[in-house]
Design an enzyme around this catalytic site. Structure first.
Site, mmCIF file in Angstrom:
data_model
loop_
_atom_site.group_PDB
_atom_site.id
_atom_site.type_symbol
_atom_site.label_atom_id
_atom_site.label_comp_id
_atom_site.label_asym_id
_atom_site.label_seq_id
_atom_site.Cartn_x
_atom_site.Cartn_y
_atom_site.Cartn_z
ATOM 1 N N HIS A 19 12.919 40.263 64.264
ATOM 2 C CA HIS A 19 11.518 40.022 63.923
ATOM 3 C C HIS A 19 11.111 38.599 64.309
ATOM 4 C CE1 HIS A 19 8.391 39.128 60.697
ATOM 5 N NE2 HIS A 19 7.848 40.087 61.425
ATOM 6 N N HIS A 61 2.307 34.065 66.258
ATOM 7 C CA HIS A 61 1.932 35.026 65.219
ATOM 8 C C HIS A 61 0.517 34.814 64.692
ATOM 9 C CE1 HIS A 61 1.546 36.606 61.121
ATOM 10 N NE2 HIS A 61 2.277 37.608 61.586
HETATM 11 O O1 G3P Z 1 5.867 44.244 63.750
HETATM 12 C C1 G3P Z 1 6.362 44.112 62.461
HETATM 13 C C2 G3P Z 1 5.775 42.902 61.763
HETATM 14 O O2 G3P Z 1 5.870 41.820 62.634
HETATM 15 C C3 G3P Z 1 4.340 43.070 61.330
HETATM 16 O O3 G3P Z 1 3.840 41.998 60.605
HETATM 17 O O4 G3P Z 1 2.742 39.841 60.192
HETATM 18 O O5 G3P Z 1 5.151 39.884 60.807
HETATM 19 O O6 G3P Z 1 3.413 40.406 62.516
HETATM 20 P P1 G3P Z 1 3.794 40.464 61.054
HETATM 21 MG MG MG Z 2 4.699 40.918 64.189
#
Ligand code: G3P
Ligand code: MG
Length: 258
Positions: A19, A61
């Protein structure tokens, strides 16, 4: 649709997505975090995409710069050159000083056909530009995801072969699943705390894969594996892989990257 490249083929194998890269150990959404994710044995890397003012896809992000860089303001208000001068590593640790915000094209070049990429599109503007870029990288193993089911539908019409993932953070998962199916998605990506046996069953009955996010605790990962998920998003692929393997719960699915 082309057969999905991430699908689970054996009951005991799951797909580990790093992630934002190995973001527990390196600054999220940087090449340092992506390289580390590969070194830690992740099968794929998840990253987030925004466009600069001049419509270049960059990997970050937030839609603003303050949290993860030394810049200020909105990503969409700044030109690529200015954005590239920013430091996206020092906030995490001085050891990562001068780590830049990656261009999406750099990440595609780096991943090549080795590491699968999950490109999470953070807004609608990104769709067309990213699709155009992906045309130049047919050898890359890419899954495109979004919380926006309308964006996914647009992508599906423009790119019938592209694997798509629908992100869900609502407890109304039945609606989310219907939307994922309507968008021709390969997978549903629910927030991990929303996952139940009935959710997993419904997703699998619909023929979709399921990848919950974000799971760093071994116990929770084990529970999700028992429920039958196809993979997980984790900030620490190295630790999770090791712990699950030693508990006999995981065989890394490198061979699924056909
Ligand atoms: O793609 C999974 C996750 O990344 C979604 O939430 O806020 O971490 O981009 P976020
Ligand atoms: Mg994400």
């Amino acid at each position: 649709m082309k057969p999905p490249i991430f699908s689970k083929q054996h009951e005991d194998r799951i797909f580990l997505w790093a992630h934002r890269g190995a973001s527990a150990c390196a600054p999220e959404n940087t090449l340092a975090a992506f390289r580390l994710a590969e070194a830690q044995g992740a099968d794929g890397v998840e990253l987030d995409v925004h466009l600069s003012r001049d419509a270049t896809p960059l990997v970050i992000h937030d839609d603003t710069l303050e949290r993860t860089t030394n810049g200020r303001g909105a990503v969409a208000d700044m030109g690529t050159r200015e954005l590239r001068r920013l430091d996206a590593g020092r906030w995490f640790s001085p050891a990562f000083s001068r780590e830049p915000i990656p261009l999406l094209v750099e990440v595609l070049e780096w991943a090549a056909d080795r590491v699968a990429l999950n490109l999470e599109l953070k807004n609608r503007r990104t769709g067309e530009v990213v699709l155009r870029l992906l045309n130049d990288y047919p050898h890359c193993k890419v899954l495109v995801s979004s919380f926006d089911h309308r964006l996914l539908k647009t992508l599906r019409s423009a790119a019938p072969q592209l694997p798509l993932g629908f992100l869900c953070e609502s407890r109304f998962w039945r609606l989310a699943l219907r939307r994922a199916i309507a968008a021709g998605a390969h997978s549903l990506h629910p927030r991990q705390d929303l996952v139940s046996a009935s959710l997993v069953r419904a997703v699998r009955d619909a023929g979709l894969a399921i990848y919950p996010w974000t799971v760093d605790e071994t116990k929770r990962a084990g529970k999700l594996l028992r429920l039958g998920v196809d993979g997980l998003f984790t900030n620490q692929p190295g630790v999770l892989r090791e712990k699950l393997e030693s508990a006999g719960r995981l065989t890394i699915a490198r061979h699924l990257l056909t």
